[in-house]
Scaffold this motif. Structure first.
Motif, mmCIF file in Angstrom:
data_model
loop_
_atom_site.group_PDB
_atom_site.id
_atom_site.type_symbol
_atom_site.label_atom_id
_atom_site.label_comp_id
_atom_site.label_asym_id
_atom_site.label_seq_id
_atom_site.Cartn_x
_atom_site.Cartn_y
_atom_site.Cartn_z
ATOM 1 N N THR A 220 4.035 3.446 7.090
ATOM 2 C CA THR A 220 3.229 1.834 7.111
ATOM 3 C C THR A 220 1.749 1.463 6.177
ATOM 4 O O THR A 220 1.844 2.366 5.640
ATOM 5 C CB THR A 220 2.610 2.216 8.719
ATOM 6 N N VAL A 221 2.591 0.313 5.975
ATOM 7 C CA VAL A 221 1.373 -0.251 4.666
ATOM 8 C C VAL A 221 0.755 -1.203 5.277
ATOM 9 O O VAL A 221 1.387 -2.155 5.036
ATOM 10 C CB VAL A 221 2.310 -0.382 3.059
ATOM 11 N N THR A 222 -0.553 -0.906 5.010
ATOM 12 C CA THR A 222 -1.790 -1.601 5.594
ATOM 13 C C THR A 222 -2.152 -2.158 4.430
ATOM 14 O O THR A 222 -2.314 -2.050 3.020
ATOM 15 C CB THR A 222 -2.813 -1.400 6.356
ATOM 16 N N THR A 223 -2.618 -4.009 3.789
ATOM 17 C CA THR A 223 -3.631 -4.839 3.177
ATOM 18 C C THR A 223 -4.930 -3.399 2.604
ATOM 19 O O THR A 223 -4.786 -3.827 1.415
ATOM 20 C CB THR A 223 -3.794 -6.029 3.466
ATOM 21 N N GLU A 224 -5.202 -3.117 3.610
ATOM 22 C CA GLU A 224 -6.622 -2.527 3.532
ATOM 23 C C GLU A 224 -6.025 -1.358 2.692
ATOM 24 O O GLU A 224 -7.656 -0.794 1.492
ATOM 25 C CB GLU A 224 -7.306 -1.845 4.600
ATOM 26 N N GLN A 225 -4.706 -0.397 2.494
ATOM 27 C CA GLN A 225 -4.355 0.960 1.849
ATOM 28 C C GLN A 225 -3.797 0.176 0.125
ATOM 29 O O GLN A 225 -4.296 0.342 -0.818
ATOM 30 C CB GLN A 225 -3.436 1.322 2.175
ATOM 31 N N ILE A 226 -3.760 -1.432 0.006
ATOM 32 C CA ILE A 226 -3.523 -1.675 -1.240
ATOM 33 C C ILE A 226 -4.038 -2.407 -1.539
ATOM 34 O O ILE A 226 -4.261 -1.570 -3.349
ATOM 35 C CB ILE A 226 -2.416 -2.953 -0.656
ATOM 36 N N MET A 227 -5.293 -2.355 -0.985
ATOM 37 C CA MET A 227 -6.404 -3.130 -1.539
ATOM 38 C C MET A 227 -7.064 -1.602 -2.145
ATOM 39 O O MET A 227 -7.593 -1.805 -3.663
ATOM 40 C CB MET A 227 -7.293 -3.832 -1.010
ATOM 41 N N SER A 228 -7.412 -0.280 -1.506
ATOM 42 C CA SER A 228 -8.035 0.513 -2.335
ATOM 43 C C SER A 228 -7.591 1.232 -3.066
ATOM 44 O O SER A 228 -7.466 2.134 -4.129
ATOM 45 C CB SER A 228 -8.333 1.365 -0.873
ATOM 46 N N THR A 229 -5.947 0.892 -3.171
ATOM 47 C CA THR A 229 -5.436 2.100 -4.058
ATOM 48 C C THR A 229 -5.171 1.135 -5.234
ATOM 49 O O THR A 229 -4.829 1.902 -6.872
ATOM 50 C CB THR A 229 -3.318 1.405 -3.596
ATOM 51 N N TYR A 230 -5.148 -0.196 -5.547
ATOM 52 C CA TYR A 230 -4.304 -0.998 -6.639
ATOM 53 C C TYR A 230 -5.801 -1.669 -7.090
ATOM 54 O O TYR A 230 -5.891 -1.613 -8.332
ATOM 55 C CB TYR A 230 -3.239 -1.128 -6.213
ATOM 56 N N GLY A 231 -7.150 -1.415 -6.248
ATOM 57 C CA GLY A 231 -8.284 -2.061 -6.760
ATOM 58 C C GLY A 231 -8.017 -3.885 -6.466
ATOM 59 O O GLY A 231 -7.919 -3.867 -7.454
ATOM 60 N N VAL A 232 -7.481 -4.594 -5.462
ATOM 61 C CA VAL A 232 -7.101 -5.669 -5.697
ATOM 62 C C VAL A 232 -7.734 -6.251 -4.775
ATOM 63 O O VAL A 232 -8.519 -5.704 -3.938
ATOM 64 C CB VAL A 232 -5.647 -5.833 -5.729
ATOM 65 N N THR A 233 -7.977 -7.664 -4.718
ATOM 66 C CA THR A 233 -8.672 -8.170 -3.550
ATOM 67 C C THR A 233 -8.003 -7.867 -2.432
ATOM 68 O O THR A 233 -6.233 -8.047 -1.858
ATOM 69 C CB THR A 233 -8.920 -10.032 -4.279
ATOM 70 N N GLU A 234 -8.346 -8.846 -1.292
ATOM 71 C CA GLU A 234 -7.256 -8.958 0.251
ATOM 72 C C GLU A 234 -6.114 -9.695 -0.306
ATOM 73 O O GLU A 234 -4.882 -9.376 0.128
ATOM 74 C CB GLU A 234 -7.965 -9.724 0.786
ATOM 75 N N ARG A 235 -6.487 -11.507 -0.857
ATOM 76 C CA ARG A 235 -5.057 -12.060 -1.452
ATOM 77 C C ARG A 235 -4.017 -11.183 -2.232
ATOM 78 O O ARG A 235 -3.371 -11.262 -1.934
ATOM 79 C CB ARG A 235 -5.585 -13.323 -1.402
ATOM 80 N N THR A 236 -4.583 -10.662 -3.195
ATOM 81 C CA THR A 236 -3.205 -10.365 -4.481
ATOM 82 C C THR A 236 -2.860 -9.215 -2.825
ATOM 83 O O THR A 236 -1.522 -9.512 -3.192
ATOM 84 C CB THR A 236 -4.216 -9.574 -4.944
ATOM 85 N N ALA A 237 -3.066 -8.790 -2.177
ATOM 86 C CA ALA A 237 -2.457 -7.150 -1.461
ATOM 87 C C ALA A 237 -1.564 -8.086 -0.368
ATOM 88 O O ALA A 237 -0.676 -7.553 0.043
ATOM 89 C CB ALA A 237 -3.485 -6.919 -0.867
ATOM 90 N N GLN A 238 -2.107 -9.126 0.217
ATOM 91 C CA GLN A 238 -1.350 -9.951 0.924
ATOM 92 C C GLN A 238 -0.116 -10.135 0.623
ATOM 93 O O GLN A 238 0.893 -10.352 0.542
ATOM 94 C CB GLN A 238 -1.832 -10.845 1.553
#
Length: 139
Positions: free
Chosen positions: A111-129
């Motif tokens: 399960t991958v969440t937007t918050e995990q992507i934001m913290s892993t890659y250091g991107v904004t919420e929109r980029t994570a989405q």
């Protein structure tokens, strides 16, 4: 004195030209003349009120005696933006690589969440989405 006459005025003063007239003599556009003048590559002219005017004498002199080419000044002027589209590298774009990695994790049942992507890659919420959407559509 008539600026369009191309003759010196009654008292020997030089004819004043608009940017369009001066640029036409030099064979360039008016905005190019203004840019060159701002960079010191063409006569700066004189401000008369809110308008800038060039003398026929200085424009003809610049036309007949152009500044020598400066080898240090090649390419785009400082501050110019490169608007060409870039081709992805052989490895693909960073976004494509990240989306492929996420698609692999999703395929493994993670399960991958937007918050995990934001913290892993250091991107904004929109980029994570966007990354998550791309990963889901490719997997």
């Amino acid at each position: 004195m008539n600026p369009n006459s191309g003759q010196d005025g009654e008292h020997g003063e030089d004819v004043l030209l608009t940017a369009e007239q001066a640029a036409d003599i030099l064979g360039i556009g008016a905005s190019t003349l203004r840019a060159y003048a701002a960079r010191g590559e063409a006569p700066s002219g004189r401000k008369i009120g809110r308008k800038r005017r060039w003398t026929l004498r200085e424009i003809e002199h610049h036309r007949d005696h152009p500044p020598s080419a400066n080898p240090a000044r090649t390419g785009r002027p400082p501050g110019a933006r490169d608007t060409r589209r870039r081709r992805p590298t052989a490895r693909g774009s960073l976004a494509a690589r990240r989306a492929a990695e996420l698609a692999g994790r999703l395929a493994d049942g993670d399960t991958v969440t937007t918050e995990q992507i934001m913290s892993t890659y250091g991107v904004t919420e929109r980029t994570a989405q966007r990354l998550l959407k791309r990963a889901r559509s490719s997997g």
